[in-house]
Design an enzyme around this catalytic site. Structure first.
Site, short mmCIF file in Angstrom:
data_model
loop_
_atom_site.label_atom_id
_atom_site.label_comp_id
_atom_site.label_asym_id
_atom_site.label_seq_id
_atom_site.Cartn_x
_atom_site.Cartn_y
_atom_site.Cartn_z
NE ARG A 45 -48.62 8.99 -23.55
CZ ARG A 45 -49.63 8.40 -24.19
NH1 ARG A 45 -50.08 8.89 -25.34
NH2 ARG A 45 -50.22 7.33 -23.68
NE ARG A 103 -33.71 -9.68 -10.23
CZ ARG A 103 -34.18 -9.81 -8.99
NH1 ARG A 103 -34.74 -10.94 -8.61
NH2 ARG A 103 -34.07 -8.82 -8.12
CG LEU A 123 -38.11 -10.98 -9.94
CD1 LEU A 123 -38.09 -10.18 -11.26
CD2 LEU A 123 -37.94 -10.04 -8.76
CE1 TYR A 179 -39.06 -3.28 -9.97
CE2 TYR A 179 -37.83 -2.85 -7.97
CZ TYR A 179 -38.87 -3.47 -8.62
OH TYR A 179 -39.72 -4.28 -7.91
CE LYS A 214 -36.34 -6.10 -8.50
NZ LYS A 214 -37.54 -6.50 -7.78
CD GLU A 226 -43.25 -12.93 -8.09
OE1 GLU A 226 -42.07 -12.94 -7.72
OE2 GLU A 226 -43.60 -12.61 -9.24
N1 PDD Z 1 -38.61 -6.86 -4.76
N2 PDD Z 1 -40.85 -11.16 -6.33
C1 PDD Z 1 -41.17 -9.86 -6.55
C2 PDD Z 1 -42.44 -9.55 -7.26
C3 PDD Z 1 -40.31 -8.83 -6.10
O1 PDD Z 1 -40.63 -7.55 -6.32
C4 PDD Z 1 -39.13 -9.18 -5.40
C5 PDD Z 1 -38.15 -8.15 -4.90
C6 PDD Z 1 -38.84 -10.53 -5.19
C7 PDD Z 1 -37.61 -11.00 -4.47
O2 PDD Z 1 -36.48 -10.87 -5.28
P1 PDD Z 1 -35.03 -10.63 -4.67
O3 PDD Z 1 -34.79 -11.73 -3.73
O4 PDD Z 1 -34.16 -10.70 -5.86
O5 PDD Z 1 -35.04 -9.28 -3.99
C8 PDD Z 1 -39.73 -11.50 -5.68
C9 PDD Z 1 -37.72 -5.77 -4.41
C10 PDD Z 1 -36.98 -5.98 -3.13
C11 PDD Z 1 -38.49 -4.48 -4.46
O6 PDD Z 1 -39.33 -4.36 -5.34
O7 PDD Z 1 -38.24 -3.59 -3.64
#
Ligand code: PDD
Length: 285
Positions: A102, A54, A207, A35, A150, A182
């Site tokens: 599946r 990404r 990430l 996603y 992601k 993070e």
């Molecule tokens: N999440 N680390 C993780 C684990 C994340 O899920 C996200 C973003 C980030 C920040 O990445 P970026 O700056 O590219 O949004 C770091 C999104 C916003 C979400 O899951 O909704």
């Protein structure tokens, strides 16, 4: 969730209530999908080219063919923004390995990926939490070893965020081997008493945040010292300032970690500056 909400599903813009995904979708059964989330400010997409790059990389890493090029994605995103009258908020995009009986291994070649997109209205810029500053907790990082992808497999992040909610705070920073990896949905930063902006170097442990990259660029342009290194939890407790970044929060000041005030317990000066600089960048489109 208004009755006029429109989502994108496999080639069509459809009313929310009519958008149904088959039980055998591999995203549903195996979390076998990727996603992305881009912010929208003033009706415009923020840092979108980097989010789409990404998305392409994440899909490549797990062997799903990207169904659209960047221009194609952006056309769909903007059409969805238009149909939902979205001025400020988020566009969510998801690609799964599609629908098949599946079985753990990849489905037959030619199985079409499942594509879903929707918008969420949200105050990202004038967010009152950014004025007050966020309180956060640290939790154990329970995730797999490819956090640079992601993936829609977010159970560890769901559990981390729920712990934060139950503790009455806004975010959880995940910790592995004593150092912050993070946030549950954000990148972690601190600023030392010497004024150095510190964040973890990129690796498969976290990430590669798109907002992270922009904020590091802005910090360098503002002549702040930057150090990419591991942040032990004790170092975070002792920081002069702390913040987290994401598409959904931009730059969010942190004023307390595990009940300990950070700095003077108010959003820090450099952090507020970086938030303003990022907002300027976001508003410029
Ligand atoms: N999440 N680390 C993780 C684990 C994340 O899920 C996200 C973003 C980030 C920040 O990445 P970026 O700056 O590219 O949004 C770091 C999104 C916003 C979400 O899951 O909704």
């Amino acid at each position: 969730m208004t009755s006029s909400r429109i989502v994108y599903l496999n080639g069509d813009f459809v009313p929310f209530a009519e958008a149904k995904v088959p039980v055998m979708d591999r995203g549903y059964l195996f979390a076998d999908g990727i996603y992305e989330v881009s912010a929208v400010l003033g009706g415009r997409l923020v840092d979108n080219a980097a989010h789409l790059a990404r998305l392409d990389r994440s899909l490549g890493e797990i062997g799903i063919a990207n169904p659209h090029d960047a221009a194609g994605w952006e056309r769909l995103q903007m059409e969805l923004v238009r149909r939902n009258d979205l001025v400020e908020g988020l566009v969510y995009m998801q690609v799964t390995r599609g629908v098949a009986e599946r079985d753990f291994a990849f489905p037959p070649a030619g199985t079409a990926p499942g594509v879903v997109m929707f918008t969420q209205a949200k105050t990202v810029a004038a967010n009152p939490l950014a004025e007050k500053g966020a309180r956060i907790i640290t939790v154990e990082d329970l995730r797999w070893k490819r956090r640079d992808i992601k993936s829609v497999a977010l159970l560890a992040q769901v559990l981390a965020k729920q712990q934060a909610v139950e503790a009455g705070v806004s975010e959880a920073w995940m910790v592995e081997d004593g150092a912050v990896t993070e946030g549950s949905s954000s990148t972690a930063f601190i600023i030392t008493r010497e004024g150095t902006v510190v964040t973890r170097p990129l690796s498969t442990a976290l990430l590669p945040g798109i907002t992270r990259a922009s904020v590091l660029r802005l910090a360098a342009e503002a002549d702040l010292r930057i150090e990419e290194r591991l942040i032990p939890v004790e170092m975070a407790y002792e920081a002069a300032e702390a913040f987290y970044t994401s598409a959904s929060s931009f730059v969010m000041p942190v004023i307390q970690i595990d009940g300990r005030p950070i700095g003077d317990g108010q959003p820090g000066r450099h952090t507020r500056r970086l938030r303003e600089l990022y907002l300027d960048l976001a508003r410029a489109g």
